[in-house]
Each structure stands twice: as structure tokens, then as C-alpha cells.
Enzyme design. Structure first.
Site, mmCIF file in Angstrom:
data_model
loop_
_atom_site.group_PDB
_atom_site.id
_atom_site.type_symbol
_atom_site.label_atom_id
_atom_site.label_comp_id
_atom_site.label_asym_id
_atom_site.label_seq_id
_atom_site.Cartn_x
_atom_site.Cartn_y
_atom_site.Cartn_z
ATOM 1 N N ASP A 40 0.658 -1.189 -0.022
ATOM 2 C CA ASP A 40 0.101 0.059 -0.022
ATOM 3 C C ASP A 40 0.837 1.390 -0.077
ATOM 4 O O ASP A 40 0.325 2.489 0.509
ATOM 5 C CB ASP A 40 -0.938 -0.050 1.238
ATOM 6 C CG ASP A 40 -0.230 -0.301 2.500
ATOM 7 O OD1 ASP A 40 0.877 -0.194 2.533
ATOM 8 O OD2 ASP A 40 -0.911 -0.190 3.419
ATOM 9 N N HIS A 245 22.805 6.875 -20.146
ATOM 10 C CA HIS A 245 21.627 7.017 -19.092
ATOM 11 C C HIS A 245 21.830 6.278 -17.824
ATOM 12 O O HIS A 245 21.005 5.715 -17.312
ATOM 13 C CB HIS A 245 20.605 6.068 -19.639
ATOM 14 C CG HIS A 245 19.643 7.192 -20.736
ATOM 15 N ND1 HIS A 245 18.627 6.625 -21.527
ATOM 16 C CD2 HIS A 245 20.062 8.478 -21.051
ATOM 17 C CE1 HIS A 245 18.162 7.628 -22.409
ATOM 18 N NE2 HIS A 245 18.923 8.785 -22.123
ATOM 19 N N ASP A 262 24.214 15.030 -14.806
ATOM 20 C CA ASP A 262 23.161 15.418 -15.618
ATOM 21 C C ASP A 262 21.934 15.515 -14.611
ATOM 22 O O ASP A 262 21.473 14.325 -14.275
ATOM 23 C CB ASP A 262 23.042 14.573 -16.829
ATOM 24 C CG ASP A 262 22.041 14.954 -17.628
ATOM 25 O OD1 ASP A 262 21.007 15.888 -17.310
ATOM 26 O OD2 ASP A 262 21.845 14.286 -18.912
ATOM 27 N N ASP A 273 17.163 20.993 -17.062
ATOM 28 C CA ASP A 273 18.049 19.879 -17.564
ATOM 29 C C ASP A 273 19.383 20.368 -17.843
ATOM 30 O O ASP A 273 19.774 21.085 -18.854
ATOM 31 C CB ASP A 273 17.332 19.387 -18.804
ATOM 32 C CG ASP A 273 18.081 18.092 -19.198
ATOM 33 O OD1 ASP A 273 18.904 17.744 -18.612
ATOM 34 O OD2 ASP A 273 17.673 17.780 -20.509
ATOM 35 N N HIS A 356 24.327 10.778 -29.771
ATOM 36 C CA HIS A 356 23.098 11.284 -29.618
ATOM 37 C C HIS A 356 22.835 12.691 -30.097
ATOM 38 O O HIS A 356 23.970 13.187 -30.621
ATOM 39 C CB HIS A 356 22.665 11.416 -27.976
ATOM 40 C CG HIS A 356 23.760 12.236 -27.111
ATOM 41 N ND1 HIS A 356 23.502 13.587 -26.945
ATOM 42 C CD2 HIS A 356 24.822 12.051 -26.288
ATOM 43 C CE1 HIS A 356 24.603 14.055 -26.360
ATOM 44 N NE2 HIS A 356 25.231 13.125 -25.885
ATOM 45 N N HIS A 360 16.751 18.640 -27.523
ATOM 46 C CA HIS A 360 15.522 18.053 -27.443
ATOM 47 C C HIS A 360 14.638 19.213 -26.781
ATOM 48 O O HIS A 360 15.134 20.395 -26.387
ATOM 49 C CB HIS A 360 15.196 16.896 -26.541
ATOM 50 C CG HIS A 360 15.791 16.976 -25.408
ATOM 51 N ND1 HIS A 360 15.278 17.647 -24.252
ATOM 52 C CD2 HIS A 360 16.865 16.578 -24.768
ATOM 53 C CE1 HIS A 360 15.941 17.479 -23.140
ATOM 54 N NE2 HIS A 360 17.160 17.034 -23.406
ATOM 55 N N HIS A 367 11.859 15.749 -21.820
ATOM 56 C CA HIS A 367 11.901 15.349 -23.109
ATOM 57 C C HIS A 367 10.422 15.841 -23.680
ATOM 58 O O HIS A 367 9.826 15.219 -23.654
ATOM 59 C CB HIS A 367 12.322 14.066 -23.597
ATOM 60 C CG HIS A 367 13.757 13.619 -23.240
ATOM 61 N ND1 HIS A 367 14.039 12.208 -23.333
ATOM 62 C CD2 HIS A 367 14.551 14.499 -22.971
ATOM 63 C CE1 HIS A 367 15.462 12.371 -23.089
ATOM 64 N NE2 HIS A 367 15.639 13.372 -22.710
ATOM 65 N N GLU A 398 23.345 20.128 -25.915
ATOM 66 C CA GLU A 398 24.020 19.337 -25.176
ATOM 67 C C GLU A 398 25.235 18.452 -25.923
ATOM 68 O O GLU A 398 24.707 17.361 -25.948
ATOM 69 C CB GLU A 398 22.803 18.696 -24.103
ATOM 70 C CG GLU A 398 21.728 17.767 -24.861
ATOM 71 C CD GLU A 398 21.163 16.891 -24.077
ATOM 72 O OE1 GLU A 398 21.585 16.176 -23.456
ATOM 73 O OE2 GLU A 398 19.827 17.125 -24.195
ATOM 74 N N TYR A 402 32.241 10.456 -25.815
ATOM 75 C CA TYR A 402 32.223 9.547 -25.022
ATOM 76 C C TYR A 402 33.270 8.517 -25.496
ATOM 77 O O TYR A 402 33.111 8.045 -26.539
ATOM 78 C CB TYR A 402 30.967 9.083 -24.876
ATOM 79 C CG TYR A 402 29.827 9.931 -24.651
ATOM 80 C CD1 TYR A 402 29.580 10.526 -23.350
ATOM 81 C CD2 TYR A 402 29.028 10.655 -25.536
ATOM 82 C CE1 TYR A 402 28.484 11.422 -23.009
ATOM 83 C CE2 TYR A 402 28.183 11.580 -25.369
ATOM 84 C CZ TYR A 402 27.974 11.798 -23.956
ATOM 85 O OH TYR A 402 26.976 12.795 -23.786
ATOM 86 N N ARG A 419 29.768 15.619 -21.238
ATOM 87 C CA ARG A 419 28.772 16.203 -21.845
ATOM 88 C C ARG A 419 28.540 17.672 -21.035
ATOM 89 O O ARG A 419 28.557 17.842 -19.832
ATOM 90 C CB ARG A 419 27.444 15.383 -21.637
ATOM 91 C CG ARG A 419 26.126 15.943 -22.293
ATOM 92 C CD ARG A 419 24.986 15.081 -22.384
ATOM 93 N NE ARG A 419 24.529 14.582 -21.404
ATOM 94 C CZ ARG A 419 24.687 13.209 -20.902
ATOM 95 N NH1 ARG A 419 25.502 12.553 -21.519
ATOM 96 N NH2 ARG A 419 24.376 12.849 -19.677
ATOM 97 N N GLU A 421 25.617 20.724 -21.072
ATOM 98 C CA GLU A 421 24.022 20.890 -21.296
ATOM 99 C C GLU A 421 23.503 22.055 -20.479
ATOM 100 O O GLU A 421 23.889 22.195 -19.578
ATOM 101 C CB GLU A 421 23.254 19.709 -20.968
ATOM 102 C CG GLU A 421 21.719 19.804 -21.091
ATOM 103 C CD GLU A 421 20.976 18.617 -20.956
ATOM 104 O OE1 GLU A 421 21.375 17.694 -20.104
ATOM 105 O OE2 GLU A 421 20.018 18.150 -21.551
#
Ligand code: GLY
Ligand code: MN
Ligand code: MN
Length: 451
Positions: A40, A245, A262, A273, A356, A360, A367, A398, A402, A419, A421
Site C-alpha cells: 500500500d 543513461h 546530468d 536539464d 546522441h 530536445h 523530453h 548538449e 564519450y 557532456r 548541457e
């Protein structure tokens, strides 16, 4: 403008679209379901963004119904949980249908227990129904039930709707363009997230674990009034920085390695972001610095193209060009094999290190929604061109690099994941960066971490 007027305006704008498309009809938009975590205990509740966009109501168990007449008249019905003193002791206060019209500015409010019966009435003799197509088995089941009820009245001369339309497409096109109220919240969300990144950089030292930096981010978010994260925070040390990710885990942050964060908060329903990459010990190594400066130059090139009139893809193309040239300069891509910068881009050779897109949409969802192609009425005539950037759109910029271990890569570059961004609001002449409360230049990051 007060808040209820903002939502009223959005409902009016949606009604206008329904009017011009089908001469009116009924739109049904439910908020998100509550999700059990175990037994619950539930996951923290988050409203549905489309639903919230149209009425600003955050409680679960609610549905919004717009009835648009062929004369352009609009009736808004909100279905929400009824007042229940017993349940409210456990779960918190409910607005209830009695208070909803006054507080939310809707014409009618009803208990959600009457949804099926009321919908069967509202759909009678309507030509068109607007829902989210294929939303869920439960939504399909309910729609079938309402339709069956209306069809059952055929002998009384009542007709059911004969057209089904996707309401999402209409709402998402509206959500793509942020109004002043939304941009104001997004500026605040980005400022909080920037402070959280500063805090993490200042506190970071070798030997800490990724989750400890995540805790610092969360502290700043919540302590600043943000309700939640906009997405699961990525705090990635060393080789984890090359996992796009990755989630903040238990890896120890080691001297000589990079930490990629990130992370962004959600404030009043809007996402931020931001990504920053910094050396765990406060000082970039030579190869780290070289790749960092290339990534930053790529971001600057992309930002120069982030302006009204350019397509959504132009910032990406600019970033790819700078990144690819940088990869050639660092000999991570071999000019002797590829022949030219053009070929390194055309052949997609850079994708081994940059897999990538650069941008976005950003808004209520990290996103965010909205078509990345121009909305052309008859797409069969030509390929739909990429979306033209316009004032009021918000995008991330961004770029990243890598470098995973491989036999043909100099070991000095292994496990460097970078990265950078930022969040950009397109305005009339270019863009406004709303996330620069945290330094981005390598020297400034080093200075901040030293202080
Ligand atoms: N944080 C998810 C992204 O940058 O797209
Ligand atoms: Mn992003
Ligand atoms: Mn991000």
C-alpha cells in the site's frame, strides 16, 4: 494575468482548434494514474502534463472534459475525487467538486464517480470525440463503455460520435510554445538546478561516492522549493561517464577521473536539464581538458545556430562539425583513413564518440512534447522539413564526447565521458541561456572547485 485565466486561455485555444477541425466535439483528458510501489505504498504522485497544462489541478483521479459547440461555445467539466473526511485524514485534503469551479475557473465540476454516466450524456449527438489515442487498456475500456451507452439510445434518435481524433497532437503543438508565465517558471527551475550543480562541484572530493553528490543535488532542489527531480539524476564517475543513461550509483569518485552530472529539478510542473562535467580532484588532465574544450566549442557553435528561423537540426549540425574536427585533431578519428572532415561527418564516423542528438524540446516534460517536423497539412506531397525554431520554444543544447577503452584508442583518453548541457529559450534574435548560473568554462570550473 491570474493563473485561472492562463488555463482558461489554453482551453479556449484548444476549443478553437477543435472547432476549426471538426466543428466542435468533446475532448476527454485524464490525469496520470497513481502507481503502487509495493503493497500500500505508492510512488510519489505526478500529474499528467497535458491535463495540468489545461487546468493546473494536481490531484490524482481527475478528468477534464471540454464540450465545444458548433457555434464555438465551450463548457468545461472537471471530474475529481469527492470530498471524503475519512479518506482525507489518511491521504490529505481533496479540493472536491463543490469548490473546484471557483478555485479552478471551470464551469462545472462533478464527482469522478459520475464520470461514466456523465460522459454517456455528454457524448450524445456529438460528431467528434478527442482523446489520447491508444492511451491505455483502461481508457479504451471506458471509451467502449461510453460509446455503448450512447449507441443504446439509438432508437430514441440519439447518435454516437462518428469521428475519433487525437487530442494530444493539438495540445502538444500548443505546449511547444511557452508563454511568459511558463518561461518565468523555467528560469527559476534552471537557476535552482544551476545552484545544485555548483554545490556538487564545491563539495566533490576524491573518495566520495556518486550517491553522496546526488544527495547534495537533492538537498539544493528541495531546499529551494522544487517539488522533485525532473528525471533521475545522473552522477557518473570515471568510466560511468560514458554510459548515457547511467544513474547515480555507489561508485567511488577517484582522483584523476571525471565526474559527469546530468541533473535538473522540476519546479511547479516544469523541468530543467543541466549537465556539467568536472575533474573529481578539481584539475583537468591534459587529454580531459582537450576534449572538454572541444565539447564546449561545439556547444558554442550550436548556440550560435540556436535562433529563430534556423531549423531544429542546425545547432546539431554545427556541434557535429566542431566535435568531428576535434576528434580528428586529437587523432581519435584518423584523417588518413577518413580522407576529410566532410567524409568523417558524412560517413557517421564521429558517432562512435558522439551518438546522441544535440537538442530536445524542454518544458513540462524533460523530453518535452511537440513535433520536430514542420506541421504540414498534407505530408504525402513532400518530406516534412525539420522544425523551424521560433520565439517561445525552449531547447537543450548538449553536445558530448564519450571515449570507451579500445585497442585503437590512446589509453590517455579511455573513460573520458563529457557532456555540457544548457537550456535555451528562443527569443526574437537568438536565445537566452537560462542555466548558466553554474560555470561552464574549464578554468572557471577549476577556480570554483578550488575555492
Ligand atoms: N537528462 C536527459 C537528457 O539530457 O536528455
Ligand atoms: Mn537533455
Ligand atoms: Mn540532461
Amino acid at each position: 494575468m491570474n493563473k485561472t485565466n492562463i488555463y482558461q486561455q489554453r482551453r479556449d485555444a484548444l476549443a478553437k482548434q477543435m472547432l476549426s477541425k471538426t466543428g466542435g466535439g468533446i475532448a476527454v483528458i485524464s490525469t496520470a494514474p497513481e502507481l503502487a510501489r509495493n503493497r500500500d505504498s505508492e510512488f510519489p504522485y505526478r500529474h499528467d502534463s497535458d491535463f495540468f497544462y489545461l487546468c493546473g489541478f494536481e490531484e490524482p483521479g481527475a478528468t477534464l472534459v471540454l464540450k465545444v459547440t458548433s457555434h464555438g461555445g465551450l463548457e468545461t467539466h472537471l471530474f475529481c475525487k469527492p470530498k471524503d473526511p475519512e479518506r482525507e485524514i489518511w491521504d490529505g485534503l481533496r479540493l472536491g467538486p463543490e469548490a473546484a469551479p471557483e478555485i479552478l475557473g471551470v464551469e462545472f465540476a462533478h464527482s469522478n464517480q459520475t464520470l461514466d454516466q456523465k460522459l454517456s450524456e455528454l457524448l450524445a449527438d456529438q460528431e467528434a470525440i478527442y482523446i489520447r489515442l491508444a492511451e491505455s487498456a483502461e481508457a479504451d475500456r471506458r471509451l467502449r463503455h461510453w460509446m455503448k451507452q450512447v449507441r443504446g439510445q439509438a432508437r430514441s434518435g440519439i447518435n454516437p460520435p462518428s469521428q475519433l481524433h487525437d487530442v494530444e497532437t493539438l495540445i502538444h503543438e500548443m505546449r511547444l510554445f511557452k508563454d511568459a508565465h511558463e518561461i518565468d517558471i523555467m528560469r527559476k527551475a534552471a537557476a535552482i538546478s544551476a545552484r545544485a550543480h555548483v554545490r556538487a562541484m564545491q563539495i566533490c572530493k576524491p573518495g566520495m561516492r556518486e550517491y553522496q553528490l546526488e544527495a547534495e543535488l537533492l538537498h539544493e532542489f528541495r531546499n529551494s522549493g522544487a517539488q522533485s527531480v525532473a528525471y533521475n539524476s545522473i552522477v557518473a564517475g570515471g568510466e560511468n561517464s560514458c554510459i548515457l543513461h547511467y544513474r547515480a550509483g555507489a561508485t567511488e569518485l577517484r582522483s584523476g577521473e571525471l565526474c559527469l552530472i546530468d541533473a535538473g529539478c522540476e519546479l511547479d510542473g516544469y523541468a530543467s536539464d543541466i549537465t556539467r562535467t568536472f575533474p573529481v580532484n578539481g584539475k583537468f588532465t591534459g587529454p580531459q581538458r582537450a576534449l572538454y574544450d572541444i565539447t564546449l566549442a561545439a556547444q558554442e557553435a550550436a548556440l550560435a545556430m540556436t535562433k529563430p528561423g534556423n531549423t531544429f537540426m542546425q545547432p546539431h549540425e554545427a556541434a557535429v562539425r566542431v566535435l568531428t574536427q576535434g576528434l580528428l585533431d586529437e587523432k581519435l578519428l584518423k584523417l588518413a583513413e577518413l580522407g576529410s572532415l566532410e567524409n568523417a561527418i558524412e560517413s557517421g564516423a564521429y558517432r562512435r564518440f558522439y551518438m546522441h542528438r544535440t537538442s530536445h524540446w524542454l518544458g513540462m516534460d524533460v523530453h518535452d512534447v511537440g513535433s520536430y517536423r514542420e506541421p504540414i497539412e498534407n505530408p504525402s506531397k513532400e518530406d516534412k522539413p525539420w522544425r523551424i525554431l521560433q520565439s517561445g520554444m525552449v531547447i537543450t543544447v548538449e553536445p558530448g564526447l564519450y571515449i570507451r577503452p579500445a585497442d585503437d584508442i590512446d589509453e590517455a583518453y579511455w573513460n573520458i565521458g563529457i557532456r555540457i548541457e544548457d537550456d535555451a529559450v528562443i527569443n526574437n534574435s537568438g536565445c537566452e541561456l537560462i542555466s548558466r548560473g553554474v560555470p561552464v568554462k574549464a578554468d572557471e570550473i577549476e577556480a570554483l572547485m578550488k575555492s
